[in-house]
Every structure is written in C-alpha cells, then in structure tokens.
Design an enzyme around this catalytic site. Sequence first.
Site, short mmCIF file in Angstrom:
data_model
loop_
_atom_site.label_atom_id
_atom_site.label_comp_id
_atom_site.label_asym_id
_atom_site.label_seq_id
_atom_site.Cartn_x
_atom_site.Cartn_y
_atom_site.Cartn_z
N GLU A 50 16.70 8.28 28.98
CA GLU A 50 17.83 9.13 29.34
C GLU A 50 19.08 8.27 29.28
O GLU A 50 19.19 7.27 29.99
CB GLU A 50 17.68 9.70 30.75
CG GLU A 50 16.55 10.68 30.93
CD GLU A 50 16.45 11.14 32.37
OE1 GLU A 50 17.40 10.88 33.16
OE2 GLU A 50 15.43 11.75 32.73
N ASP A 61 24.91 12.59 41.92
CA ASP A 61 24.52 11.19 41.71
C ASP A 61 24.77 10.36 42.96
O ASP A 61 25.78 10.54 43.65
CB ASP A 61 25.30 10.58 40.54
CG ASP A 61 24.82 11.11 39.20
OD1 ASP A 61 23.65 11.53 39.14
OD2 ASP A 61 25.60 11.13 38.25
#
Length: 739
Positions: A50, A61
Amino acid sequence: MSERLAARFTACRENGRTAFVAFVTAGYPTKADTVPALLELEKQGADVIELGVPFSDPMADGSAIEAASVVAIKGGTIYSDCLAFVKEARAQGLTVPVLLMGYYNSFLAAGCEETCKACAAVGIDGFIIVDLPCEEAWRAMAPAAAANGLSLVPLASPTSGPERIAQAVECAMNPIPGMVYVVSLLGVTGARDTEAAAAKTLRLAECKAVVDSIREAAAKLGCTNLPVVVGFGITKREHVLEFSAFADGCVVGSKIVTEIGSGGVAAAGKVVRELSGGPLVVTNGASKGVEPPLKRQKVDLRSEEEKKKHADKWNFNNSVFGGRFIPETLMVAHNELEAAWAKWKVDPEFKAELARLRRDFIGGPTPIYHAKRLTELCGGAQIWFKREELAHTGAHKINNAVGQALLAIKLGKKRIIAETGAGQHGVATAAACAMLDLECIVYMGEVDTERQKLNCFRMAELGATVVPVTSGSRTLKDAVNEALRDWVTNIRTTHYIIGSAVGPHPFPDIVRDLQSVIGNEARAQCLNQTTGAMGHPTFTNGPGRLPDCVIACVGGGSNAIGMFSAFIDDKEVRLVGVEAGGVHGPWTPDGKETDKHSATLTKGTIGVLHGSRTYLLQTPDGQIKETHSISAGLDYPGVGPQHAALKACGRVEYMYTTDSQALEAMRLVSRKEGIVPALEPSHALHTTMELARKMTKDQIIMINLCGRGDKDMLHVAKARGVTIDTDVLLTKDDVAAKN
C-alpha cells in the site's frame, strides 16, 4: 481484481501463507527514499504494497502516519509523484501488487477517470480510499476503476452490521471481484503494543466474526475465495500469526512508517522480514496464480437506479454538494443519527422541550432592533439587527448545542465531543452539557486557544475538558480532524456535536434545522406576527413587511443557513453571505493571488473535506490550504455544503470583507449603537453598510448579529496596538503589596 493482485493471493493460498500487506507513505522520509523502499519491502517479504498518498487532513490516521504525511508534503511530494514512484519501481523490477491508499480528495482533484487510466498505465493495481464508502464509490470511482482493470477495496469494521457487510462484499465483487479490508478495531491507525490481554482477545473474536460474516455474504453471491485482509494495531509477528487463523492477509503500516523514519529503508525492510516471515517461497509447484476467468469476469447485479439511490439522498437537491465521505467505522452511527433525527425532530415532546429551553435557558426569542443611528450614518436603507448575540453564552451556537445534546441523550450517549474555533461553540456545548449532566471534551486549535484564552477558561469553568490541537495549521480545521479521530475511536459511547453546518449527512441538515429558529423568528418579527406557528405576543415592533435583503457572515455557515432558511422561498428577498477576506481578500491590490484569507466561496474549488463535497481552498493536487482571518470563527478552508449548493444555483450571493474592514465596522457599530459585535458578524456589518448606502431609504436590510464581541476584546486590542494588562489587582491586599 487486477491480474497481479489475483495472482498473488492465489499463490499465497496455494503455499499456505497469509499475505503480508505493507504500507509506506510516498515521499517519506524523502522523495528519494520511496522507490528504494518499495523494492526493499518486496525483497523482504511484502506480498502487496500500500503506497500512502500524503494528505493534509487525514481524519482516520494516527500520529505516525499523519506525521509522515506532513513531512512528505513539506518535502514537495504531490499526487503525481506517487504514480511516478510506482512507474520507476516497476522499471527497476518491482513485481508485487501496489495499491494507492489515501483520501478521496486527492483522487477527485485529479479526476476519477483520469486517475484510473494513469494508474493502470504505470502499474498500480487498485485503491483503498479511507473516506469513500460503497454508496459514494458507486457514483464515479468504482466504474472508472473497473473500466481500467483496477480493484477498489471496500472496508469493513467492528461496527459494520450484516447490511453493511453485505454491501461491502457486493462492492468488492462488482463490477470486478477484488478484496475486503477489515479494520480490526475502533480507532485510528497506530501501534497497540500495550494492549491488555482481555482487550486483545475481544478484538480477535470481534474481528473474526466480521471476517466470517464477509465470507458468508460472499458465498451467497457465489464466491468462495474473496480475499479478506485485516489491519490496524498489528506490530509483531505473533499478531500476524493470530490473524492468520482466519484472515487471508495482514496489513502493517504505522510500525513500518516509524521504522523507516528512524532507521531508513533498511530498517523498514528488516521489520517487514520479521513480521512477514520472509519472502514467499513456492513449495508445491503452485500455478501462476491467476484465478479462473469466471471469478474475474465483470458481474454487476445492480441497476443504474440502485447504484444511485444510496448516496443521492445525501446531497442537496440535485447538486453535487453534500454526501457522506467518512471511514466505514462511522457509517452505522451516521445511519442511526439520520434515523434518530428524522424521528425526534417531529416528536411533539422533543419539540416542546427544545422550545422550552430556547425560552428559559437560551433566552429566546431574541429581539430584532432598528439600528437608527447606523442607518442615518449610511444614509440609505434601514438597517435592522436580529440580535442573536443576546442568546445565552453570547452567540447563536447555543441553539445547535442544546438541540444536539438532547438528541445525544435520545441516542443513549453520555460522552460529548465538539470542535471550536472562536470558542463560542465550545462554550455553548460546555453549557449544554453542564445543564444536561453530560461529559464534554472540546478540541480547539492551539492557535485559537491563544486567540481565545477567555473562552478556554469559560469552558473549563463549565466543566469541559479543552484539548489543544497541535497538528496542521493548529486552527479550526485541525480541531475538526482531531474530533473526528476521537469519534472514530469512541463511536459506541460518544456523540459529536459538530458546531457548524459542515460535515457528512445528516449533520448539515441537523444544524440547519436547529438554527432555523433564528430565521423563523426574524421573519415573523419583521411581519409583526403575534399569532401562528412562529408568532409571539411580543412581535409588534417590526417594519411590517419582509426585508429587501438579508445578510449573515459565513465561515462554516451555521448562523447564515439558520437565518437564510426562512427566506429561501421569498424570491423577492436578496440573500447575501459574507466571508472572511483576510488581509487583502483573495487578491492583493496589484492583482496577485494570496492565500491570506478564508473566502472559500469566492476563490474555492469543489472537493471533499470533513465528510462532504463542497467548495474548498485547496491546491491543484487536493491538499487543503492554510487560511487566515482575524476572526477564529471564520478561519476555515471549507464551507457548509448547503451554501455551496445555494451559490451554485444563484439563490445566495457571497462576498468578502477584510480584517481591517471588519475591525472598522466593529468600532462604528459599537459607537453608533452601543452594541459591540463579535468579529464574525462584523464582517457582515461592513457589507451591510456598503449595500445600505446604495439602497433607498424605504428599503430594509436585516443582518443576523450572531455573536457579541466580549470574547474578542483582547484580540482586537492587540490588533489596534493597545496593551491590556491582564494581571489585574483584584484585592486591597494586591494593591497594598504593589505599593
């Protein structure tokens, strides 16, 4: 699924291996590190990579990946670099599948079709887009990905019920079979090295139940080999082995990002080898790994109408504005919130309680006031104020805070979080929570905590916990980001009282509905309606007709949408919103562009931020710009999607006022009317006076005076070069000690 991704998962299965999915942020620590990192990750055991697309406002995040994005962006990494990195890595021999992982605005800025064509051309295999749920993906991104043979990977989480899991599986299989990414816990990305044994056991069981449900849903659609990978909190080899018992792959991100930041590419490779068990070794004569054609053919079971129906209701009218662009973890809560608001907003008892609190706690109805001396000064139209600054806590924010706090109780949630810029929403939420015995946590940008120290103290005195936000520009948008991270983590116990008419559906609707009391009262007061649904015995001092023009300031836009909502259908009433022009407006006097403003509707372009599609101040590659306004409450790079729709259809005009013009308007109104307005409505007051001068004396302008200026006095004093000694002598003893 792309050929490469299908082949890799098949090869892993045939060799008894759990696929290892490694995440690294593009451009971190430097742009020069990315291609070597991709090659090293494959060499040391990554089966899938990724590649994180850096984004300025990553709502899901954790600290490690957010910090990496900040470094990458400061280092000059832009979206097109991500494609260039993969192209170069392929040229140097990279063979494993690569998925771009990021936030929708990055891809939207480049164009969905253009993105997918370009990604396919350089050897990218698909996308994981954190804030693009299935309903929104089906509009544009999924068809574009499928047309280019790319996978669009949906997410599932512990909060995903059977309906959403079935939807994720359908999205993963149509039009091209792909895979599903399961978030193993509620929260943001990051290490969980200190997780208690009982918590880990519960997490594993909960995650296994989600994976099993995905497989059952896939089997109903005739697919028995849909890959399911698990991520979040995996930092050790033992974690990989634990998830290997039921998942096809494990995703590791924060651990790798931390290692590459501290020890470079070699350190990242070392941790990949440790966690993955090393590169895939073919031991049983496995095939090339390409699944049978039947499994890869396009199978789209949904009609065009079915594809559209899920998300269309989240937009305003037929516009592109609005939507629900959020992590999967939040989807069920938003569905519940939408259903709850639809129920309670029409419930007679709920409405009666809200009306009682508007009267007894907030102090409504707030009056309208003919500003005769200001009118005389301008020499044109009559200027009338809707005096919402007289509401309890000093601004309109209390209407929304009280209403959503009542709604939270109906939802069974006793923990409240909020964001605030100027502090008024934070104070209002703290007051509402104190009254209703709710826990209150307020996120506020560190810059704004300095600008609004008095409001911070007021919140604390009301029992709220104020959390300074030190990431990003340390202003309102960053406070929203941090509040969203909290909500993702604590969704089961917490309600987020968003402070403006922004965010994902249904928040803009809820805020508009709760603030519509402003416009409804003002309209009835203008018409002297003493009876009827919005009438009141005291409504006798209005002009006796509708105003010719209604004006309000616009940051996120809650006071404005509340004021405008009552007049939208009155086509003869001109509606004007006023944004923060900052130092010079979007352009300096010599015509050069500047970013020292917050005039989103004047200078912005369409994008996605904080859950909705609207106008944003952003770079060409979709990074959110830092903004400026003397007013903390208007210092925001986006705007409520309803305002975006009203601009697009032409019903509302949007203008801007500069810092100096707002300061001058504040002084004029204070000295002419004895009313000290907040900096936010002072922007609208400047435009009000400018327009009034051009109108005739028989015309009427109504402005929503949405906040009072007490909170701004220290800030205004500094702007005027006045020093106020806040270390005051409070007692006789203090004075005696000084002397």
